[in-house]
Design a protein around this motif. Structure first.
Motif, PDB file in Angstrom:
ATOM      1  N   VAL A 171       0.723  -1.180  -0.030  1.00 28.71           N
ATOM      2  CA  VAL A 171      -0.104  -0.239   0.025  1.00 28.71           C
ATOM      3  C   VAL A 171       0.921   1.329   0.024  1.00 28.71           C
ATOM      4  CG1 VAL A 171      -2.260  -1.217   0.969  1.00 28.71           C
ATOM      5  CG2 VAL A 171      -0.335  -0.226   2.531  1.00 28.71           C
ATOM      6  N   GLN A 172       2.252   0.935   0.053  1.00 29.37           N
ATOM      7  CA  GLN A 172       3.225   2.272  -0.125  1.00 29.37           C
ATOM      8  C   GLN A 172       4.378   1.853  -0.914  1.00 29.37           C
ATOM      9  OE1 GLN A 172       3.079   2.881   4.216  1.00 29.37           O
ATOM     10  NE2 GLN A 172       5.334   3.010   4.032  1.00 29.37           N
ATOM     11  N   GLN A 179       0.182  -2.518  -8.226  1.00 33.64           N
ATOM     12  CA  GLN A 179      -0.423  -3.418  -7.474  1.00 33.64           C
ATOM     13  C   GLN A 179      -1.962  -3.485  -7.077  1.00 33.64           C
ATOM     14  OE1 GLN A 179       1.776  -5.426  -4.248  1.00 33.64           O
ATOM     15  NE2 GLN A 179       3.446  -5.653  -5.404  1.00 33.64           N
ATOM     16  N   ILE A 180      -2.228  -2.012  -6.642  1.00 29.91           N
ATOM     17  CA  ILE A 180      -3.585  -1.692  -6.345  1.00 29.91           C
ATOM     18  C   ILE A 180      -4.604  -1.936  -7.631  1.00 29.91           C
ATOM     19  CG2 ILE A 180      -5.073  -0.182  -5.502  1.00 29.91           C
ATOM     20  CD1 ILE A 180      -2.619   0.685  -3.537  1.00 29.91           C
ATOM     21  N   ALA A 181      -3.970  -1.427  -8.710  1.00 28.35           N
ATOM     22  CA  ALA A 181      -4.515  -1.401  -9.845  1.00 28.35           C
ATOM     23  C   ALA A 181      -4.866  -2.634 -10.394  1.00 28.35           C
ATOM     24  CB  ALA A 181      -3.794  -0.537 -10.929  1.00 28.35           C
ATOM     25  N   GLU A 182      -3.714  -3.656 -10.409  1.00 27.07           N
ATOM     26  CA  GLU A 182      -4.116  -4.861 -10.903  1.00 27.07           C
ATOM     27  C   GLU A 182      -4.753  -5.447  -9.888  1.00 27.07           C
ATOM     28  OE1 GLU A 182      -0.132  -6.737 -10.687  1.00 27.07           O
ATOM     29  OE2 GLU A 182       0.675  -5.422 -12.286  1.00 27.07           O
ATOM     30  N   ILE A 197     -13.528  -3.316  -1.173  1.00 26.26           N
ATOM     31  CA  ILE A 197     -12.846  -2.188  -0.195  1.00 26.26           C
ATOM     32  C   ILE A 197     -11.384  -2.113  -0.589  1.00 26.26           C
ATOM     33  CG2 ILE A 197     -12.476  -1.680   2.126  1.00 26.26           C
ATOM     34  CD1 ILE A 197     -14.840  -3.312   2.971  1.00 26.26           C
ATOM     35  N   ILE A 198     -10.949  -0.745  -0.998  1.00 26.48           N
ATOM     36  CA  ILE A 198      -9.571  -0.620  -1.083  1.00 26.48           C
ATOM     37  C   ILE A 198      -9.314   0.610  -0.167  1.00 26.48           C
ATOM     38  CG2 ILE A 198      -9.584  -1.155  -3.633  1.00 26.48           C
ATOM     39  CD1 ILE A 198      -9.106   1.940  -4.037  1.00 26.48           C
ATOM     40  N   GLY A 199      -7.899   0.463   0.552  1.00 30.17           N
ATOM     41  CA  GLY A 199      -7.610   1.123   1.476  1.00 30.17           C
ATOM     42  C   GLY A 199      -6.513   0.862   2.488  1.00 30.17           C
ATOM     43  N   ARG A 200      -6.055   1.687   3.390  1.00 31.03           N
ATOM     44  CA  ARG A 200      -5.277   1.340   4.141  1.00 31.03           C
ATOM     45  C   ARG A 200      -5.393   2.280   5.321  1.00 31.03           C
ATOM     46  NH1 ARG A 200       0.544   3.410   3.479  1.00 31.03           N
ATOM     47  NH2 ARG A 200       0.030   3.790   5.834  1.00 31.03           N
ATOM     48  N   GLY A 201      -4.439   2.113   6.260  1.00 29.67           N
ATOM     49  CA  GLY A 201      -4.596   2.902   7.775  1.00 29.67           C
ATOM     50  C   GLY A 201      -3.949   4.191   7.441  1.00 29.67           C
ATOM     51  N   GLY A 202      -3.788   4.956   8.514  1.00 27.07           N
ATOM     52  CA  GLY A 202      -3.087   6.453   8.345  1.00 27.07           C
ATOM     53  C   GLY A 202      -1.932   6.366   8.168  1.00 27.07           C
ATOM     54  N   GLY A 203      -1.302   7.425   7.559  1.00 29.94           N
ATOM     55  CA  GLY A 203       0.068   7.664   7.240  1.00 29.94           C
ATOM     56  C   GLY A 203       0.436   9.103   6.673  1.00 29.94           C
ATOM     57  N   SER A 204       1.621   9.429   6.379  1.00 32.43           N
ATOM     58  CA  SER A 204       1.913  10.690   5.765  1.00 32.43           C
ATOM     59  C   SER A 204       1.290  10.817   4.319  1.00 32.43           C
ATOM     60  CB  SER A 204       3.499  10.871   5.809  1.00 32.43           C
ATOM     61  OG  SER A 204       4.086  10.095   4.994  1.00 32.43           O
ATOM     62  N   TRP A 209       0.397   8.030  -0.758  1.00 34.17           N
ATOM     63  CA  TRP A 209       0.566   8.423  -2.228  1.00 34.17           C
ATOM     64  C   TRP A 209       0.124   7.348  -3.349  1.00 34.17           C
ATOM     65  CZ3 TRP A 209       0.292  13.063  -3.181  1.00 34.17           C
ATOM     66  CH2 TRP A 209       0.476  13.490  -4.836  1.00 34.17           C
ATOM     67  N   ALA A 210       0.093   6.083  -3.030  1.00 36.59           N
ATOM     68  CA  ALA A 210      -0.164   5.088  -3.998  1.00 36.59           C
ATOM     69  C   ALA A 210      -1.696   5.440  -4.413  1.00 36.59           C
ATOM     70  CB  ALA A 210      -0.080   3.811  -3.548  1.00 36.59           C
ATOM     71  N   PHE A 211      -2.422   5.807  -3.424  1.00 35.06           N
ATOM     72  CA  PHE A 211      -3.986   6.163  -3.785  1.00 35.06           C
ATOM     73  C   PHE A 211      -4.249   7.336  -4.499  1.00 35.06           C
ATOM     74  CE2 PHE A 211      -3.401   3.038  -0.298  1.00 35.06           C
ATOM     75  CZ  PHE A 211      -4.462   1.978  -0.850  1.00 35.06           C
ATOM     76  N   ASN A 212      -3.206   7.995  -4.588  1.00 40.16           N
ATOM     77  CA  ASN A 212      -3.467   9.565  -5.492  1.00 40.16           C
ATOM     78  C   ASN A 212      -2.768   9.055  -6.806  1.00 40.16           C
ATOM     79  OD1 ASN A 212      -4.628  11.009  -3.485  1.00 40.16           O
ATOM     80  ND2 ASN A 212      -2.502  11.384  -2.484  1.00 40.16           N
ATOM     81  N   GLU A 213      -2.474   8.004  -7.064  1.00 41.62           N
ATOM     82  CA  GLU A 213      -1.737   7.797  -8.619  1.00 41.62           C
ATOM     83  C   GLU A 213      -2.980   7.586  -9.647  1.00 41.62           C
ATOM     84  OE1 GLU A 213       1.326   7.462  -9.390  1.00 41.62           O
ATOM     85  OE2 GLU A 213       2.648   7.423  -7.322  1.00 41.62           O
ATOM     86  N   GLU A 214      -2.623   7.991 -10.860  1.00 43.27           N
ATOM     87  CA  GLU A 214      -3.783   7.855 -11.780  1.00 43.27           C
ATOM     88  C   GLU A 214      -3.924   6.524 -12.207  1.00 43.27           C
ATOM     89  OE1 GLU A 214      -2.147  10.317 -14.883  1.00 43.27           O
ATOM     90  OE2 GLU A 214      -3.848   9.787 -16.393  1.00 43.27           O
TER      91      GLU A 214
END
Lengths: 396, 77
Positions: A171-172, A179-182, A197-204, A209-214
């Protein structure tokens, strides 16, 4: 001494490259004439109010850009100064670039968000409804984080009759977005879940960032299975949150949104049963009341009523007759006593006799003549007599 | 994904209860609906009381992806 142009340019180049201050320098300026060639190399001019410098960013560096450079954008670049010998052009060889002012990631985020908004990736009309009663829930997250534990706990507690399928991903870090997209594509192609459900716990911001990728946003957009995105904490918003069909503030919340509570459903069923039962019994009760109000008289009732009336009349009549009878009996007794007192037999017993002439009682001497035959009845028989004398006497 | 039996049943049950509560039915209709409602609520209860299902994790193998039972305690390692 004469030198060739080539030699001069090479000399200048060596001079510049030997200057330590120019071999690793950070420069701030505004982008203009920005162009990326099909080769992947990017060319631009960096300028400020008074001056300009040519710059180039080779493919290897340009591929690492986390945003799309645009003309007019203020940037900070790092690189070295050298000479392009052919043109005698000194220029900046850029190895990294980030937007100036705001953070690079934030700018990239805003930019991608704007672009995807334009493309309609976030359109609310395109959001798919989350199924109410999913049979299978696909979970795309790290298999080792708190997030997966929270999600599994909530789902198995609330709705244990559903199956949970975890697709483990990074997740990071490098390759996470891929991997998430796949994983999203896998569920989509296999139709392996009713909701994801896609996601992860808190972080910087870097960790999220992976969840902000196109790549992730586009995988979400093309997926035909509804997706709930739950990245970080309540306050963290990512591109995948916008692209998903539903955003949950936390992974646990995502699990709650994905499945209903079995207990609540059972209670709802109970209430429905009670409501149905109540309304049916109420209707029956009401109908009974209405029926009793309109009461079509039972013919037997009338007969019974008549019977009661008749019985009463008869009873009254009987009473009247009885009373009458008693009165009469008393009268009869009195009369009988009187009669008995008057009975001629009694008189005869006392020694009186009844004199009769031709069956007629003789009450007066004038009724007989001398020589008549008369009979004298006594209590035990009759005597026949002849009249030999008669004398009138007056009594009283 | 088509509606599940459960979703259909619980929807129909809701509608039946609403109709019954309106009370604009003949006695025969009402009793028939009530009977249907009872049978639906039995079906729903049965579905809700089905055996608990497993939590699986997908493992990538050379010949594709396989499901394996997931234990969250392993996840902590």
């Amino acid at each position: 001494m004469t030198v060739s142009v080539t030699a001069l340019n090479r000399y200048i180049k060596t001079m510049l490259e030997n200057d330590n201050r120019l071999s690793a320098i950070a420069v701030s300026g505004e982008l203009s004439n920005f162009k990326c060639h099909t080769s992947g190399h990017c060319y631009m001019t960096l300028k400020d109010e008074k001056s300009a410098i040519r710059a180039v960013m080779f493919k290897s560096s340009a591929d690492r850009l986390r945003f799309r450079p645009e003309n007019g954008m203020k940037v900070i670049v790092t690189g070295r100064v050298s000479v392009y010998e052919r043109d005698g052009q000194y220029q900046l060889y850029i190895s990294a670039m980030q937007p100036d002012g705001v953070g690079a990631l934030f700018a990239a985020f805003e930019q991608l968000k704007e672009q995807l908004t334009k493309e309609g990736v976030f359109d609310s009309e395109k959001k798919k409804a989350i199924p109410k009663f999913p049979d299978t829930i696909g979970v795309i997250t790290s298999p080792t984080g708190a997030a997966v534990r929270d999600i599994v706990n909530v789902i198995t507690r609330r709705y244990p009759i559903a199956e949970v399928v975890i697709y483990p991903v990074l997740v990071q870090g490098d390759g996470a977005a891929q991997q998430i997209a796949e994983a999203i594509d896998f569920f989509d192609v296999e139709n392996a879940a009713d909701v994801l459900i896609i996601g992860r716990g808190g972080g910087s911001i870097e960790e999220l960032w992976a969840f902000n990728e196109e790549a992730v946003a586009r995988a979400i957009y093309r997926c035909s299975i509804p997706i709930i995105s739950a990245v970080g904490h309540e306050t963290d918003f990512t591109i995948s949150d916008f692209a998903a069909d539903l955003r949950a503030p936390t992974p646990s919340a995502a699990a709650e949104l994905a499945v209903p509570s079995r207990e609540e459903l059972i209670e709802q069923l109970r209430q429905n049963y009670r409501r149905a039962y109540f309304s049916v019994s109420k209707t029956i009760k009401n109908n009974k009341e209405i029926l009793s109000r309109f009461s079509i008289k039972n013919p037997l009732d009338t007969i019974n009523q008549h019977r009661i009336l008749t019985d009463n009349t008869v009873r009254h009549m009987n009473n009247a007759v009885l009373t009458n009878f008693e009165t009469k009996s008393k009268q009869l007794a009195v009369a009988a006593a009187a009669l008995s007192a008057l009975s001629p037999l009694k008189v005869l017993e006392r020694g009186y006799g009844v004199a009769q002439k031709q069956q007629k009682v003789i009450r007066s001497v004038t009724q007989v003549s001398l020589g008549d035959e008369i009979s004298l009845t006594l209590s035990d028989g009759k005597i026949l007599c002849g009249v030999t004398d008669k004398k009138e006497e007056r009594h009283g | 994904m088509a509606e599940t039996t459960f979703e259909k049943s619980i929807k129909e049950l809701d509608e039946i209860v609403k109709k019954l509560e309106l009370g604009e039915l003949s006695l025969d209709e009402m009793l028939a609906l009530f009977e249907r409602g009872i049978s639906l609520s039995k079906t729903c209860n049965k579905l809700l009381n089905e055996a608990e299902k497993k939590v699986n994790i997908l493992i990538k193998k050379d010949d594709g992806v396989q499901k394996q039972q997931f234990s969250s305690s392993e996840g902590e390692l």
